[in-house]
Write a protein that holds these residues in place. Structure first.
Motif, PDB file in Angstrom:
ATOM      1  N   UNK A  45       0.889  -1.319   0.062  1.00  0.00           N
ATOM      2  CA  UNK A  45      -0.034  -0.057  -0.001  1.00  0.00           C
ATOM      3  C   UNK A  45       0.684   1.084   0.048  1.00  0.00           C
ATOM      4  N   UNK A  46       2.080   1.274   0.774  1.00  0.00           N
ATOM      5  CA  UNK A  46       2.818   2.427   0.713  1.00  0.00           C
ATOM      6  C   UNK A  46       3.648   2.618  -0.522  1.00  0.00           C
ATOM      7  N   UNK A  47       3.975   1.709  -1.017  1.00  0.00           N
ATOM      8  CA  UNK A  47       4.758   1.616  -2.365  1.00  0.00           C
ATOM      9  C   UNK A  47       3.840   2.109  -3.377  1.00  0.00           C
ATOM     10  N   UNK A  48       2.641   2.055  -3.506  1.00  0.00           N
ATOM     11  CA  UNK A  48       1.639   2.327  -4.374  1.00  0.00           C
ATOM     12  C   UNK A  48       1.280   4.070  -4.017  1.00  0.00           C
ATOM     13  N   UNK A  49       1.367   4.355  -3.012  1.00  0.00           N
ATOM     14  CA  UNK A  49       1.276   5.682  -2.663  1.00  0.00           C
ATOM     15  C   UNK A  49       2.596   6.438  -3.037  1.00  0.00           C
ATOM     16  N   UNK A  50       3.686   5.961  -2.815  1.00  0.00           N
ATOM     17  CA  UNK A  50       4.875   6.549  -3.082  1.00  0.00           C
ATOM     18  C   UNK A  50       5.039   6.648  -4.715  1.00  0.00           C
ATOM     19  N   UNK A  51       4.523   5.546  -5.627  1.00  0.00           N
ATOM     20  CA  UNK A  51       4.654   5.539  -7.023  1.00  0.00           C
ATOM     21  C   UNK A  51       3.747   6.417  -7.650  1.00  0.00           C
ATOM     22  N   UNK A  52       2.725   6.598  -7.202  1.00  0.00           N
ATOM     23  CA  UNK A  52       1.723   7.740  -7.618  1.00  0.00           C
ATOM     24  C   UNK A  52       1.868   9.093  -7.282  1.00  0.00           C
ATOM     25  N   UNK A  53       2.786   9.417  -6.296  1.00  0.00           N
ATOM     26  CA  UNK A  53       2.851  10.778  -5.604  1.00  0.00           C
ATOM     27  C   UNK A  53       3.678  11.589  -6.769  1.00  0.00           C
ATOM     28  N   UNK A  54       3.451  12.884  -6.665  1.00  0.00           N
ATOM     29  CA  UNK A  54       4.366  13.621  -7.456  1.00  0.00           C
ATOM     30  C   UNK A  54       5.700  13.872  -7.327  1.00  0.00           C
ATOM     31  N   UNK A  55       5.915  13.927  -5.944  1.00  0.00           N
ATOM     32  CA  UNK A  55       7.319  14.063  -5.402  1.00  0.00           C
ATOM     33  C   UNK A  55       8.073  12.874  -5.531  1.00  0.00           C
ATOM     34  N   UNK A  56       7.581  11.710  -4.728  1.00  0.00           N
ATOM     35  CA  UNK A  56       8.186  10.532  -4.563  1.00  0.00           C
ATOM     36  C   UNK A  56       8.092   9.743  -5.925  1.00  0.00           C
ATOM     37  N   UNK A  57       7.299   9.622  -6.583  1.00  0.00           N
ATOM     38  CA  UNK A  57       6.988   9.027  -7.882  1.00  0.00           C
ATOM     39  C   UNK A  57       7.460   9.655  -9.209  1.00  0.00           C
ATOM     40  N   UNK A  58       7.427  10.907  -9.233  1.00  0.00           N
ATOM     41  CA  UNK A  58       8.007  11.598 -10.467  1.00  0.00           C
ATOM     42  C   UNK A  58       9.157  12.388 -10.326  1.00  0.00           C
ATOM     43  N   UNK A  59       9.020  13.621  -9.239  1.00  0.00           N
ATOM     44  CA  UNK A  59      10.168  14.637  -9.067  1.00  0.00           C
ATOM     45  C   UNK A  59      11.512  13.927  -8.619  1.00  0.00           C
ATOM     46  N   UNK A  60      11.342  13.330  -7.570  1.00  0.00           N
ATOM     47  CA  UNK A  60      12.709  12.635  -6.829  1.00  0.00           C
ATOM     48  C   UNK A  60      13.403  11.816  -7.861  1.00  0.00           C
ATOM     49  N   UNK A  61      12.494  10.724  -8.205  1.00  0.00           N
ATOM     50  CA  UNK A  61      13.233   9.812  -9.498  1.00  0.00           C
ATOM     51  C   UNK A  61      13.899  10.511 -10.340  1.00  0.00           C
ATOM     52  N   UNK A  62      13.126  11.474 -11.323  1.00  0.00           N
ATOM     53  CA  UNK A  62      13.501  12.108 -12.262  1.00  0.00           C
ATOM     54  C   UNK A  62      14.793  12.866 -12.243  1.00  0.00           C
ATOM     55  N   UNK A  63      14.498  13.790 -11.157  1.00  0.00           N
ATOM     56  CA  UNK A  63      15.620  14.991 -11.011  1.00  0.00           C
ATOM     57  C   UNK A  63      16.340  14.783  -9.729  1.00  0.00           C
ATOM     58  N   UNK A  64      16.107  13.812  -8.873  1.00  0.00           N
ATOM     59  CA  UNK A  64      16.779  13.565  -7.567  1.00  0.00           C
ATOM     60  C   UNK A  64      16.270  14.975  -6.683  1.00  0.00           C
ATOM     61  N   UNK A  65      16.903  15.156  -5.679  1.00  0.00           N
ATOM     62  CA  UNK A  65      16.868  16.001  -4.380  1.00  0.00           C
ATOM     63  C   UNK A  65      17.275  17.564  -5.368  1.00  0.00           C
ATOM     64  N   UNK A  66      17.983  17.424  -6.212  1.00  0.00           N
ATOM     65  CA  UNK A  66      18.193  18.574  -7.173  1.00  0.00           C
ATOM     66  C   UNK A  66      16.805  19.300  -7.762  1.00  0.00           C
ATOM     67  N   UNK A  67      15.753  18.644  -7.853  1.00  0.00           N
ATOM     68  CA  UNK A  67      14.808  19.081  -8.231  1.00  0.00           C
ATOM     69  C   UNK A  67      14.256  20.541  -7.495  1.00  0.00           C
ATOM     70  N   UNK A  68      14.940  20.578  -6.265  1.00  0.00           N
ATOM     71  CA  UNK A  68      14.451  21.688  -5.451  1.00  0.00           C
ATOM     72  C   UNK A  68      15.314  23.056  -5.913  1.00  0.00           C
ATOM     73  N   UNK A  69      16.451  22.762  -6.553  1.00  0.00           N
ATOM     74  CA  UNK A  69      17.364  24.167  -6.711  1.00  0.00           C
ATOM     75  C   UNK A  69      16.503  25.227  -7.533  1.00  0.00           C
ATOM     76  N   UNK A  70      15.975  25.106  -8.626  1.00  0.00           N
ATOM     77  CA  UNK A  70      15.046  26.125  -9.150  1.00  0.00           C
ATOM     78  C   UNK A  70      13.693  26.776  -8.259  1.00  0.00           C
ATOM     79  N   UNK A  71      13.295  25.645  -7.912  1.00  0.00           N
ATOM     80  CA  UNK A  71      12.010  25.895  -6.849  1.00  0.00           C
ATOM     81  C   UNK A  71      12.433  26.906  -5.889  1.00  0.00           C
ATOM     82  N   UNK A  72      13.388  26.215  -4.985  1.00  0.00           N
ATOM     83  CA  UNK A  72      13.810  27.111  -3.789  1.00  0.00           C
ATOM     84  C   UNK A  72      14.312  28.584  -4.062  1.00  0.00           C
ATOM     85  N   UNK A  73      14.830  28.521  -5.305  1.00  0.00           N
ATOM     86  CA  UNK A  73      15.389  30.067  -5.788  1.00  0.00           C
ATOM     87  C   UNK A  73      14.251  30.650  -6.265  1.00  0.00           C
ATOM     88  N   UNK A  74      13.461  30.187  -6.522  1.00  0.00           N
ATOM     89  CA  UNK A  74      12.053  31.035  -7.094  1.00  0.00           C
ATOM     90  C   UNK A  74      11.401  31.463  -6.043  1.00  0.00           C
TER      91      UNK A  74
END
Lengths: 156, 615
Positions: free
Chosen positions: B222-251
């Protein structure tokens, strides 16, 4: 028709969830050392290669076994080891060209993938598309289609 | 069940390894990993102990979910008194080492005393032995790990070790496992070095059993399904890693830049996840090679990078031209924005050096930023720096300082003491961006108010991983709060702190909490462990741990006056971005926080609070 366990190296992240589930199925504990699915990691994780038995049609492990401890499960096509019959001679581990059957000193017998009776737990555990259980006449075709797409100059 | 029930006690002074049963009463009250190891430390050491003396202890700890099918089950922690802060230190790492230690049958390894000569601990299941490491002393983490793996002749062994930084007592030295995963913060590597312990090698084939495997698989799926479908843990972090934050936090105007002179960095894009994926002109390759997962993790936020082989940092150094651990957001920020450096390849090289020699890139980058500020203000000159001209944005001098610090040479020795001691030494303590002596991470509290309270009250000194209110204030998880508002932040910080202390004590990764709540995590603990683990109990254990750590710090000599921020954040308003004109309004949050915690007005837990929590 039987199904085949197929592996897509590019999709594997090296997380070992497959090994956890496989070992649970094999020995009732989460213990990657007892998994018959094995992830080999190269370049510090840039390349991760899942490996296990692909269930040869003409299985050399089965051919060389002196005590007929390896038999075919007609439902799945899996070559299964009988722990009762196996004498731990390890000849099968020499015969297998892929190293996909291994000796476990704790149990004194060899161990290999048995497709979990048709519902491979590793596939269920895999969070990516690195492991799949597909009709055996479709193996390779996904990859072929991707190659064709690339050859056509299109994005795969 | 789930706990192995075994603690390995290693007396480095006597050279002995002994086994004892895990104190299960404590395990039920403090769960494992961070909580349980801290309980042992509290019970067995004097809080006033010199962190680098033989009387300090250092504990490697796994959690009840470590190496189970629960997603992200590769976590382990190092707990000791920290040399950078003098407060409790607890550093959490991923990779594969922790799972191997648990598979070998250990809840914890307690190191005490100090060896006369360098040693390493060699563990195979229940067999543990101290071995001579004289030939490894002076070697890097990379050399040490490779040598020990070759010596064992087993590719499946896992190694945690220190590099030159830990040996040289750099106060923010890390312990590095699996070549580039680290128990990075608070100087746990310096404590390991002070004990003359170079490395721990482990191979485990015992495995982990849980109380109710079927229930664990159900809750984990159940937890894995939630992680897979979530925008941050399912897409953002796998795609960009924690570095997904650089432009966001700067903005959002919360990227601490040039030692917090600014809250936005004009070079942010150059050092972002997006830049890592861009193809270089020089060799037709991108900096980013692939993503990678820690043990048991479906998120796979780790990055594999390869430095441009023509870059000045590596062109004559083939040893850095291989694929290795790439930039995380914290490292990219601290090494980059904090120093005004926007050279992605130079930052990747600095990150490699941090992994190679065992340094915390956050404290390193932030301390270099403080040094540049000191130089800028005339407090230090080229005489102090050994001829280096320190300037924000000067890549060459930045790289030279990283190398000098890693090797313990020249002015690098000063950088290795952290920014608090550096700035005090040169008469400008206000230029140190630290709380309780620890450099703070990649979120400027003028742009994200809750992070000010987070840093001020963190038990291990400034830290984002003790209550990541960015999740709510920027990403809107679990619900959006206004980053510029202080109202409600005291409760938010307390809730995040307690949940996080629980997660850190379970054996799973805090990154799951972008998507999972206590309602998703507690059932996995409940399925694995003896007894009933409701979400209420899970969070109460977290609160108990938080108060235990707080009391330890008070006994170590800290007071409420240490729950503060550098003046720059409290008085100098942000100059640009959405937070322009804002300072951090800590005084609006701290009294309410104390009250919610059940502490008196000077920040001391009341007798009632301690009693309520069984402390």
């Amino acid at each position: 028709m039987h199904k085949a366990l197929v592996m897509e190296v590019d999709a594997c992240t090296g997380c070992h969830q497959c090994e956890l589930m496989c070992s649970y199925g094999k020995v009732g504990a989460f213990n990657p050392a007892k998994s018959v699915m094995d992830i080999t990691i190269y370049d510090g994780g840039a390349i991760n290669v899942p490996s296990t038995c692909t269930q040869c049609q003409e299985a050399w492990c089965m051919v060389v076994c002196p005590v007929q401890a390896i038999t075919v499960n007609p439902a799945t096509g899996a070559k299964e080891v009988s722990a009762e019959a196996c004498v731990g001679c390890k000849v099968c581990t020499i015969a297998c060209p892929f190293g996909a059957i291994n000796y476990d000193p704790d149990s004194g017998v060899v161990t290999k993938c048995d497709l979990c009776g048709g519902e491979p737990m590793c596939v269920e555990a895999c969070p990516t598309t690195a492991l799949a259980y597909v009709a055996e006449d479709s193996t390779g075709y996904d990859k072929m289609r991707r190659s064709a797409t690339l050859a056509a100059g299109l994005e795969a | 069940m789930s706990w192995t029930g075994n603690v390995l006690r290693v007396d480095l002074s006597a050279g002995t390894c002994t086994t004892e049963p895990t104190n299960m009463e404590w395990a039920h009250d403090y769960m494992g990993q961070r909580g349980l190891a801290t309980k042992y430390l509290v019970e067995e050491t004097d809080p006033k102990v010199d962190p680098l003396s033989p009387d300090n202890k250092m504990i490697f700890a796994t959690g009840p979910l470590t190496s189970t099918i629960a997603p992200t089950s590769g976590r382990w922690s190092v707990v000791c008194k920290g040399p950078l802060t003098g407060a409790i230190a607890c550093s959490n790492s991923g990779g594969f080492f922790g799972a191997e230690l648990k598979n070998a049958g250990w809840d914890m390894v307690i190191f005490e005393g100090k060896s006369d000569s360098p040693v390493y601990l060699d563990i195979t299941n229940d067999q543990a032995e101290l071995k001579d490491a004289s030939d490894l002393w002076g070697k890097s983490v990379w050399e040490t790990e490779t040598t020990l793996r070759d010596r064992r002749g087993d590719p499946d062994v896992r190694v945690a070790s220190i590099g030159l930084a830990g040996e040289n007592a750099v106060l923010y030295a890390a312990i590095v496992n699996d070549l580039d995963r680290a128990a990075g913060r608070s100087g746990v590597g310096a404590v390991m070095g002070s004990k003359h312990l170079k490395a721990v090698v482990v191979r485990g084939t015992v495995g982990v059993k849980v109380a109710d495997p079927m229930a664990l698989m159900k809750s984990s799926n159940a937890a894995k399904e939630i992680l897979a479908e979530h925008a941050v843990t399912g897409t953002g972090l796998p795609t960009h890693g924690t570095q997904v934050l650089m432009n966001i936090i700067n903005e959002v105007g919360a990227l601490p830049t040039r030692n917090c002179q600014d809250v936005q960095f004009d070079g942010a894009h150059d050092i972002s996840a997006e830049a890592m994926a861009e193809v270089r002109e020089s060799d037709g390759q991108a900096n980013l090679v692939s993503n990678h997962a820690c043990f048991g993790c479906p998120i796979s936020c780790a990055r594999r990078s390869k430095i441009d082989p023509t870059h000045f940092t590596v062109k004559d150094k083939p040893e850095y031209q291989h694929v290795s651990g790439g930039l995380e957001y914290e490292a990219a920020w601290a090494l980059g924005a904090a120093n005004g450096v926007n050279d992605l390849e130079a930052l990747t090289y600095a990150n490699f050096v941090c992994n190679e020699q065992g340094l915390d890139p956050i404290s390193l980058g932030s301390t270099i930023g403080a040094a540049i500020d000191l130089y800028d203000s005339g407090a230090i000159t080229q005489e102090d720096t050994g001829g280096l001209a320190l300037e924000f944005g000067n890549t060459e001098s930045f790289v030279a300082m990283v190398e000098a610090t890693a090797r313990g040479e020249g002015f690098g020795k000063e950088i290795g003491q952290g920014s608090k001691r550096l700035c005090e030494k040169y008469g400008r303590p206000e230029l140190s961006m630290t709380v309780k002596g620890q450099e703070f991470p990649a979120y400027d509290p003028r742009g994200i108010q809750g992070m000010g309270l987070t840093y001020a009250t963190s038990n291990r000194g400034a830290c984002h991983l003790r209550s990541y209110t960015v999740s709510s204030e920027v990403l809107g998880l679990p619900e959006k709060t206004d980053p510029h508002v202080t109202e409600g932040k005291a409760g938010l910080v307390k809730a995040f702190q307690d949940l996080t202390a629980g997660v850190d004590s379970s054996g799973t990764c805090i990154f799951t909490t972008f998507a999972l709540s206590g309602d998703d995590i507690a059932p996995m603990v409940d399925a694995s462990c003896e007894g009933d683990w409701s979400v209420e109990r899970f969070v109460e254990v977290g609160e108990r741990i938080w108060n235990m750590e707080r009391q330890y710090n008070i006994d170590a000599g800290f007071t409420g006056a240490d729950d503060t921020l550098p003046e720059r954040l409290l008085k100098d308003a942000a100059k640009t971005g959405p937070a322009k004109g804002h300072v951090n309004r800590l005084d609006e949050m701290l009294p309410e926080y104390y009250e919610l915690r059940g502490w008196d007005t000077s920040g001391v837990p009341t007798r009632e609070t301690l009693s309520r929590l069984g402390l």
